[in-house]
Design a protein around this motif. Structure first.
Motif, PDB file in Angstrom:
ATOM      1  N   ASP A   1      -7.183  -6.409  -0.234  1.00  0.00           N
ATOM      2  CA  ASP A   1      -6.087  -7.262  -0.686  1.00  0.00           C
ATOM      3  C   ASP A   1      -4.945  -7.256   0.325  1.00  0.00           C
ATOM      4  OD1 ASP A   1      -4.860  -8.925  -2.786  1.00  0.00           O
ATOM      5  OD2 ASP A   1      -3.456  -7.234  -2.950  1.00  0.00           O
TER       6      ASP A   1
ATOM      7  N   LYS B   1      -7.754  -2.300  -2.758  1.00  0.00           N
ATOM      8  CA  LYS B   1      -6.357  -2.407  -2.322  1.00  0.00           C
ATOM      9  C   LYS B   1      -6.267  -2.717  -0.833  1.00  0.00           C
ATOM     10  CE  LYS B   1      -4.409   0.578  -5.877  1.00  0.00           C
ATOM     11  NZ  LYS B   1      -3.678   1.833  -6.152  1.00  0.00           N
TER      12      LYS B   1
ATOM     13  N   ASP C   1      -3.440   4.546  -0.244  1.00  0.00           N
ATOM     14  CA  ASP C   1      -4.090   3.349  -0.782  1.00  0.00           C
ATOM     15  C   ASP C   1      -4.998   2.659   0.230  1.00  0.00           C
ATOM     16  OD1 ASP C   1      -3.070   3.592  -3.326  1.00  0.00           O
ATOM     17  OD2 ASP C   1      -1.365   2.244  -2.957  1.00  0.00           O
TER      18      ASP C   1
ATOM     19  N   LEU D   1       0.837  -1.190   0.000  1.00  0.00           N
ATOM     20  CA  LEU D   1       0.000   0.000   0.000  1.00  0.00           C
ATOM     21  C   LEU D   1       0.877   1.247   0.000  1.00  0.00           C
ATOM     22  CD1 LEU D   1      -2.715  -0.933   2.642  1.00  0.00           C
ATOM     23  CD2 LEU D   1      -2.901  -1.019   0.167  1.00  0.00           C
TER      24      LEU D   1
END
Length: 76
Positions: free
Chosen positions: A21, A18, A12, A4
């Motif tokens: 994830d 994102k 992010d 990130l």
């Protein structure tokens, strides 16, 4: 480490895809370290005795690194 970008221009963590994830990768990493999903989730959530012990260990390491004697009362 989690992929990130967080700086003055971009965060992010605010991007749901994102962020999810990165959370999944972090939880998988905790699973590999702890060998059970129960302990991995406990560490991830910061609850339970394993998480409290981990936080205490990190605090001790940081205190020692800063020159504080662990186990001694603070000055009054």
């Amino acid at each position: 480490e989690l992929g990130l970008r967080v700086d003055n221009d971009v965060d992010d963590r605010l991007d749901p895809a994102k962020a999810i994830d990165a959370q999944a990768r972090y939880l998988a990493k905790l699973y590999r370290q702890n060998k059970t999903w129960e302990l991995a989730v406990e560490r991830y959530m910061g609850t339970g005795p394993v998480a409290r012990e981990y936080v205490a260990d990190v605090a001790k390491v940081r205190a020692l690194a800063s020159g504080v004697k662990v186990g001694t009362p603070p000055p009054s």
